[in-house]
Motif scaffolding. Structure first.
Motif, mmCIF file in Angstrom:
data_model
loop_
_atom_site.group_PDB
_atom_site.id
_atom_site.type_symbol
_atom_site.label_atom_id
_atom_site.label_comp_id
_atom_site.label_asym_id
_atom_site.label_seq_id
_atom_site.Cartn_x
_atom_site.Cartn_y
_atom_site.Cartn_z
ATOM 1 N N ASP A 104 0.831 -1.209 0.000
ATOM 2 C CA ASP A 104 0.000 0.000 0.000
ATOM 3 C C ASP A 104 0.864 1.257 0.000
ATOM 4 O O ASP A 104 0.520 2.266 -0.634
ATOM 5 C CB ASP A 104 -0.921 0.015 1.225
ATOM 6 C CG ASP A 104 -2.006 -1.050 1.155
ATOM 7 O OD1 ASP A 104 -2.277 -1.533 0.038
ATOM 8 O OD2 ASP A 104 -2.575 -1.390 2.212
ATOM 9 N N THR B 24 0.653 4.118 -2.750
ATOM 10 C CA THR B 24 0.312 5.485 -2.340
ATOM 11 C C THR B 24 1.402 6.465 -2.752
ATOM 12 O O THR B 24 1.113 7.583 -3.211
ATOM 13 C CB THR B 24 0.105 5.553 -0.814
ATOM 14 O OG1 THR B 24 -0.908 4.616 -0.430
ATOM 15 C CG2 THR B 24 -0.325 6.956 -0.385
ATOM 16 N N TRP C 123 1.075 7.110 -6.411
ATOM 17 C CA TRP C 123 -0.124 7.895 -6.670
ATOM 18 C C TRP C 123 0.110 9.365 -6.334
ATOM 19 O O TRP C 123 -0.313 10.251 -7.074
ATOM 20 C CB TRP C 123 -1.284 7.333 -5.861
ATOM 21 C CG TRP C 123 -2.577 8.069 -6.031
ATOM 22 C CD1 TRP C 123 -3.247 8.792 -5.091
ATOM 23 C CD2 TRP C 123 -3.362 8.160 -7.219
ATOM 24 N NE1 TRP C 123 -4.392 9.332 -5.596
ATOM 25 C CE2 TRP C 123 -4.500 8.959 -6.914
ATOM 26 C CE3 TRP C 123 -3.226 7.654 -8.514
ATOM 27 C CZ2 TRP C 123 -5.468 9.256 -7.865
ATOM 28 C CZ3 TRP C 123 -4.204 7.954 -9.455
ATOM 29 C CH2 TRP C 123 -5.303 8.741 -9.124
ATOM 30 N N ILE C 124 0.784 9.619 -5.213
ATOM 31 C CA ILE C 124 1.097 10.997 -4.817
ATOM 32 C C ILE C 124 1.969 11.659 -5.881
ATOM 33 O O ILE C 124 1.740 12.813 -6.262
ATOM 34 C CB ILE C 124 1.800 11.024 -3.449
ATOM 35 C CG1 ILE C 124 0.821 10.645 -2.340
ATOM 36 C CG2 ILE C 124 2.401 12.405 -3.163
ATOM 37 C CD1 ILE C 124 1.469 10.433 -0.992
ATOM 38 N N ASP D 183 -3.537 12.034 1.029
ATOM 39 C CA ASP D 183 -2.744 10.866 0.629
ATOM 40 C C ASP D 183 -1.370 10.876 1.292
ATOM 41 O O ASP D 183 -0.833 9.810 1.640
ATOM 42 C CB ASP D 183 -2.595 10.832 -0.894
ATOM 43 C CG ASP D 183 -3.894 10.471 -1.599
ATOM 44 O OD1 ASP D 183 -4.729 9.805 -0.967
ATOM 45 O OD2 ASP D 183 -4.078 10.866 -2.765
ATOM 46 N N THR E 96 -1.808 9.589 4.723
ATOM 47 C CA THR E 96 -1.938 8.126 4.676
ATOM 48 C C THR E 96 -0.574 7.472 4.487
ATOM 49 O O THR E 96 -0.241 6.485 5.159
ATOM 50 C CB THR E 96 -2.865 7.713 3.516
ATOM 51 O OG1 THR E 96 -4.167 8.283 3.725
ATOM 52 C CG2 THR E 96 -2.990 6.197 3.431
ATOM 53 N N ARG E 97 0.233 8.026 3.581
ATOM 54 C CA ARG E 97 1.579 7.494 3.343
ATOM 55 C C ARG E 97 2.443 7.562 4.599
ATOM 56 O O ARG E 97 3.127 6.594 4.963
ATOM 57 C CB ARG E 97 2.256 8.284 2.221
ATOM 58 C CG ARG E 97 3.666 7.819 1.868
ATOM 59 C CD ARG E 97 4.448 8.930 1.200
ATOM 60 N NE ARG E 97 4.642 10.064 2.094
ATOM 61 C CZ ARG E 97 5.162 11.224 1.701
ATOM 62 N NH1 ARG E 97 5.511 11.411 0.444
ATOM 63 N NH2 ARG E 97 5.323 12.208 2.571
#
Length: 216
Positions: free
Chosen positions: A68, A72, A75-76, A170, A173-174
């Motif tokens: 994950d 992530t 994605w960021i 995000d 979250t990371r």
């Protein structure tokens, strides 16, 4: 040898067999355990096996979080590149064409606010995005909010604000995933310990079965 046991099913079977023979020698051959003690060993192998399963589950959870974290992070990075690309486009600095149907005062107001957006993006947004990127995509800091009179609901303004909020979520979250992974002091040993515990539990269970078979 430990690596082979953990990665090769054949060595794992050999490990179970070897421990089984050792336990046979110790518990059946030389010990004088009572029937009650043998019965209690049933609980022991179940507890050891349960601990092995839990260790593997915890390690699997850590590995999923590592996956994950990679997703992530990528994605960021993609969100950053998309937002920077949008902020640097010439369309953000929109120039109106003066027409006869629009009063000059209205035209001037609209153009002034469009220029305000342009300057805000160049002087406020792009610098904080570049700074965040240079620092490993750290959380985007506070920036001056822009208030408009004539161009409320402007697409560029709304997209930039929304994208920054989503990117910061995000990033949080990371960072949480990083902290959770780093807080695991076993550093991957849980999987190894789990396999070893399961091997020992199976060997002990085989020993208990052997004892029952010999009694019949």
């Amino acid at each position: 040898m430990l690596k082979e046991i953990l990665t090769n099913p054949l060595y794992a079977i050999i490990g179970v067999f070897a421990i089984w023979q050792i336990l046979n020698l110790i518990l059946i051959g030389n010990s004088k355990l009572t029937d009650k003690a043998w019965t209690r060993l049933e609980y022991v192998w179940i507890i050891i096996g349960f601990m092995g399963v839990i260790s593997i589950i915890v390690e699997n959870d850590r590995n999923y979080k590592k996956g994950d974290l990679t997703f992530t992070g990528n994605w960021i990075e993609n969100q950053f590149e998309s937002l920077l690309s949008f902020a640097e486009r010439e369309t953000v600095c929109f120039k109106y064409n003066k027409s006869d149907w629009m009063p000059e005062e209205e035209f001037n107001k609209r153009q002034a606010e469009s220029d305000k957006i342009c300057n805000w993006v160049k002087e406020e947004i792009i610098p904080i995005l570049e700074k965040s990127k240079e620092n490993g995509f750290e959380k985007i800091g506070e920036y001056k909010k822009l208030e408009l009179d004539e161009l409320n609901g402007n697409y560029a303004l709304e997209r930039i604000t929304q994208d920054i909020n989503e990117i910061n979520e995000d990033i949080s979250t990371r960072d949480n995933l990083r902290d959770e992974i780093r807080s695991n002091y076993w550093l991957g040993f849980q999987y190894s310990i789990g396999i070893i515990l399961l091997i020992f539990a199976f060997a002990l269970r085989l020993t208990l079965v052997t004892k029952k078979v010999k009694q019949k």
